[in-house]
Structure formats: C-alpha cells, structure tokens
Motif scaffolding. Structure first.
Motif, mmCIF file in Angstrom:
data_model
loop_
_atom_site.group_PDB
_atom_site.id
_atom_site.type_symbol
_atom_site.label_atom_id
_atom_site.label_comp_id
_atom_site.label_asym_id
_atom_site.label_seq_id
_atom_site.Cartn_x
_atom_site.Cartn_y
_atom_site.Cartn_z
ATOM 1 N N LYS A 70 6.285 -13.061 -11.838
ATOM 2 C CA LYS A 70 6.551 -13.281 -10.418
ATOM 3 C C LYS A 70 6.126 -12.095 -9.558
ATOM 4 O O LYS A 70 5.621 -12.278 -8.443
ATOM 5 N N VAL A 71 6.326 -10.874 -10.070
ATOM 6 C CA VAL A 71 6.110 -9.676 -9.268
ATOM 7 C C VAL A 71 4.738 -9.043 -9.498
ATOM 8 O O VAL A 71 4.061 -8.651 -8.537
ATOM 9 N N PHE A 72 4.295 -8.952 -10.747
ATOM 10 C CA PHE A 72 3.099 -8.167 -11.036
ATOM 11 C C PHE A 72 1.823 -8.974 -11.270
ATOM 12 O O PHE A 72 0.725 -8.415 -11.204
ATOM 13 N N HIS A 73 1.937 -10.248 -11.589
ATOM 14 C CA HIS A 73 0.731 -11.012 -11.924
ATOM 15 C C HIS A 73 0.395 -12.108 -10.916
ATOM 16 O O HIS A 73 -0.704 -12.117 -10.346
ATOM 17 N N ALA A 74 1.318 -13.030 -10.702
ATOM 18 C CA ALA A 74 1.025 -14.171 -9.829
ATOM 19 C C ALA A 74 0.575 -13.766 -8.418
ATOM 20 O O ALA A 74 -0.364 -14.374 -7.880
ATOM 21 N N PRO A 75 1.201 -12.756 -7.779
ATOM 22 C CA PRO A 75 0.770 -12.423 -6.410
ATOM 23 C C PRO A 75 -0.699 -12.014 -6.307
ATOM 24 O O PRO A 75 -1.346 -12.272 -5.287
ATOM 25 N N PHE A 76 -1.235 -11.398 -7.351
ATOM 26 C CA PHE A 76 -2.625 -10.948 -7.324
ATOM 27 C C PHE A 76 -3.578 -12.043 -7.805
ATOM 28 O O PHE A 76 -4.645 -12.246 -7.218
ATOM 29 N N LEU A 77 -3.186 -12.759 -8.852
ATOM 30 C CA LEU A 77 -4.027 -13.850 -9.346
ATOM 31 C C LEU A 77 -4.184 -14.945 -8.299
ATOM 32 O O LEU A 77 -5.228 -15.589 -8.213
ATOM 33 N N SER A 78 -3.142 -15.141 -7.495
ATOM 34 C CA SER A 78 -3.166 -16.226 -6.513
ATOM 35 C C SER A 78 -4.038 -15.926 -5.296
ATOM 36 O O SER A 78 -4.477 -16.842 -4.603
ATOM 37 N N VAL A 79 -4.284 -14.637 -5.029
ATOM 38 C CA VAL A 79 -5.097 -14.287 -3.850
ATOM 39 C C VAL A 79 -6.513 -13.869 -4.217
ATOM 40 O O VAL A 79 -7.390 -13.838 -3.346
ATOM 41 N N HIS A 80 -6.763 -13.557 -5.476
ATOM 42 C CA HIS A 80 -8.116 -13.176 -5.872
ATOM 43 C C HIS A 80 -8.976 -14.439 -5.912
ATOM 44 O O HIS A 80 -8.635 -15.404 -6.590
ATOM 45 N N PRO A 81 -10.116 -14.448 -5.209
ATOM 46 C CA PRO A 81 -10.921 -15.668 -5.142
ATOM 47 C C PRO A 81 -11.535 -16.089 -6.468
ATOM 48 O O PRO A 81 -11.984 -17.236 -6.608
ATOM 49 N N GLY A 82 -11.536 -15.176 -7.450
ATOM 50 C CA GLY A 82 -12.147 -15.496 -8.730
ATOM 51 C C GLY A 82 -11.200 -16.104 -9.748
ATOM 52 O O GLY A 82 -11.641 -16.547 -10.816
ATOM 53 N N PHE A 83 -9.920 -16.118 -9.446
ATOM 54 C CA PHE A 83 -8.939 -16.672 -10.383
ATOM 55 C C PHE A 83 -8.317 -17.947 -9.827
ATOM 56 O O PHE A 83 -8.084 -18.069 -8.618
ATOM 57 N N GLU A 84 -8.024 -18.872 -10.716
ATOM 58 C CA GLU A 84 -7.256 -20.065 -10.375
ATOM 59 C C GLU A 84 -5.973 -20.032 -11.207
ATOM 60 O O GLU A 84 -6.032 -20.138 -12.446
#
Length: 348
Positions: free
Chosen positions: A16-30
C-alpha cells in the motif's frame, strides 16, 4: 510504451505504501492487483485492480512482474515459485533469510533469462542521496570513518506477529539493518570483515531489536547502529574524512507522506524541511567551509523507472540479486560475530 503487467503478493504496508503508489503512476507499469489473504482493500484504492484469492489466481492473469513483498521468511519460497512460473521478480528487503537461498534464486533467474531485483529503496532517500553526493564530490577528502544510524523510540512490540516471533526472517538486523548495510556497501563496497553486537532490549521481545556493527575496510571503518530506545536522536549519517566532516539527521519525508496518502506526483515530492539539512565542516578548494548544506530531493520513483528500463531495455536491475546476496553475506557474518564475540571475515 510497453506496459509491464505487475502484481503484488501482499497489500499490507509494503504494498500500500511503497509499491502501489509508484507502480500506479508510472506509465510503463500496469498494476493488476494483489493477493489478499483476509481483507480486500486494493480495489477500493485502485478500482481498476483485482484482489486475488491465491497465487494461482494471480498467475492466471499472466503478469510480467511479480512483487514478492510478503514476510522475509517467505521470500525464498514465493520468489522461487514466481521465477519457475517464468515471471520477473522484485523482492522486498531483506532479499532472503540466508545467502544460500539468495544464490539459488539468482541462479534460477539467470538460467531462465529473467530479471530479479531487490527493493533497497533507501538508496533513493533524500538524506542518503545527499551523503552520497558529498562523498562523490570529494568534499571531505579520503574517508576515514562513517557511522549510520536507523534509530527509533518504540519500546512496544509490533502488532505484526511475523516480526516478533522467532523465524528465519525476523529481527531488526534483517529489517532496518538490511537498509543500512546496503547503503554502506553501495558507498564503500564489500568489507573484509565484521564485528557485531546484536541484542534484545525490549520487555517480552524474543527477537533482536538492537545492533552495533563495525565493517572493516583496509583504510576505513564503518559503524552501523539501530535501536528502539533512542528518544533523543543523534545524526543518522556521520562521515569523517581527512579534510572535514558531514553530519546529517535522518530527514527523508517519503514514508511519512506515503502513509498520509500524499500523491507521489506532487511538485514538492521528496523535499525535506530545511530544518533537517546536514552540517558540512571541511576544507574545500582551499577554503574552510562550515555551513548547512541543501538536501537533494529523494524519490523512490527513480527505482521503479530504472526497473522499467531493466525489463524493457535489458539494463541492469536498480538493485541486483548479487547486491542482495552481498547484504545477506554481511548479515550472516554479523550473526556469527555476535555469537562468537569475534571479528568474522565476510565471504564474497
């Protein structure tokens, strides 16, 4: 832009804190979703994602990358399972519980041509990035000694039982200690030997919650410390060179802001308050300098951006499996040292 379909193995604090916030906004990750054992929370935070009832259900969605962010004692089991299923893997720290486990995972990834990275995100903390910059610019001259702390005042036991029960991954050395060790190795390389004192200080605790490690280099000593009874903080980074010193309090705000739900796209992301600037006292370019040094901006997004480059352009992982193995080698040497009360050589 190629999309890396990504799934998490847990949606507790790490997910919730360290992974999803960055994966969700990086255009290269779904971000596909997360395996959730009891509570179903990820869908409410990210409506386009799924809550998987099992690893099998997760694999049925055919992710390219799986984040193994379960308790440390399970990292080997799940990472091996995902690699054998043909998935690239990002493993939370500590990489594994033992060096042998880490080396086996590295071999599986190599044999299958898969990427295997370790999430030592603290390399992208604002405070550490500033320390690294001071050293890289040779502001202190030849480094003689360094001391890194990860201290807290928290005498109570964690409600997360996997952290407070005796298992192969519990204890502060494999938790906060892995961050400090990785930072030291990133700056100074592998030490020749370690001397360590590892203790239990909290009432009812059955796992280590205090350590003092000395890393031996030919011309340098590095001391790493963590404890839960530090009410008045000392500088978290102290570096002394032949020309001067740099003292820096722990100041990175990313974890605090992530817990508060601050968006990682904010313009001031990773900006420390000026009150946490480090003190530089040195001789540089023929001048004596004693001043507070502006802190660089921290950003864990850099880790995920480098991971994307690794997956799509075959660049090195931002933190490689070998670097994770090196951290585990220091941890194993430290445990042996504390048990024997002797200096122990670090095996490369």
């Amino acid at each position: 832009m190629q999309k890396i379909r990504t799934a998490l193995l847990s949606y507790g604090m790490s997910g919730k804190v360290f992974h999803a916030p960055f994966l969700s906004v990086h255009p290269g990750f779904e971000l596909l979703g997360s395996w959730e054992r009891s509570h179903r929370n990820i869908h409410s935070d990210y409506p386009e994602t799924k809550s998987y009832a099992s690893p099998e259900a997760l694999l049925d969605d055919n992710p390219d990358l799986v984040v193994v962010n379960t308790p440390v004692a399970t990292h080997y089991e799940y990472a091996k399972r995902m690699l054998q299923a043909g998935k690239h893997v990002l493993v939370e720290k500590s990489f594994t519980a033992t060096v042998a486990e880490a080396k086996e995972l590295q071999k599986i990834a190599r044999d299958k041509g898969l990427k295997l990275a370790v999430f030592h995100n603290r390399r992208w903390d604002s405070d550490f990035m500033t320390v690294k910059d001071v050293i890289a610019k040779d502001m202190l001259g030849d480094i003689v000694e360094a001391e890194f702390h990860f201290d807290r005042y928290n005498p109570t036991l964690s409600p997360k039982m996997h952290k407070e029960t005796v298992n192969s991954g519990s204890g502060v050395l494999k938790d906060l200690g892995s961050h400090l060790i990785d930072q030291a190795l990133f700056l100074f390389g592998m030490p020749e030997a370690v001397f360590a004192d590892i203790r239990v200080t909290r009432a009812q605790s059955v796992v280590d919650d205090w350590f003092d490690l000395s890393l031996y280099y030919p011309r340098l000593r590095v001391r790493l410390k963590a404890g839960f009874f530090v009410r008045e903080m000392v500088p978290s980074f102290v570096v002394h060179g032949k020309n001067g010193s740099f003292l820096k309090p722990r100041g990175d705000v990313q974890e605090e802001d992530l817990k508060l739900g601050k968006k990682v796209t904010a313009k001031d992301w990773g900006t420390e308050p000026r009150s946490r600037e480090g003190l530089l006292h040195t001789e540089f370019d023929g001048k004596i300098i004693r001043e507070f040094l502006p802190t660089l901006h921290g950003n864990y997004f850099y880790f995920f951006d480098a991971l994307y480059g690794s997956l799509t352009e075959d660049k090195p992982e931002p933190v490689t499996a070998q670097e994770g193995i090196n951290v585990m080698a220091v941890i194993e040497a430290a445990i042996k040292s504390s048990q024997s009360r002797k200096v122990v050589a670090v095996e490369n």
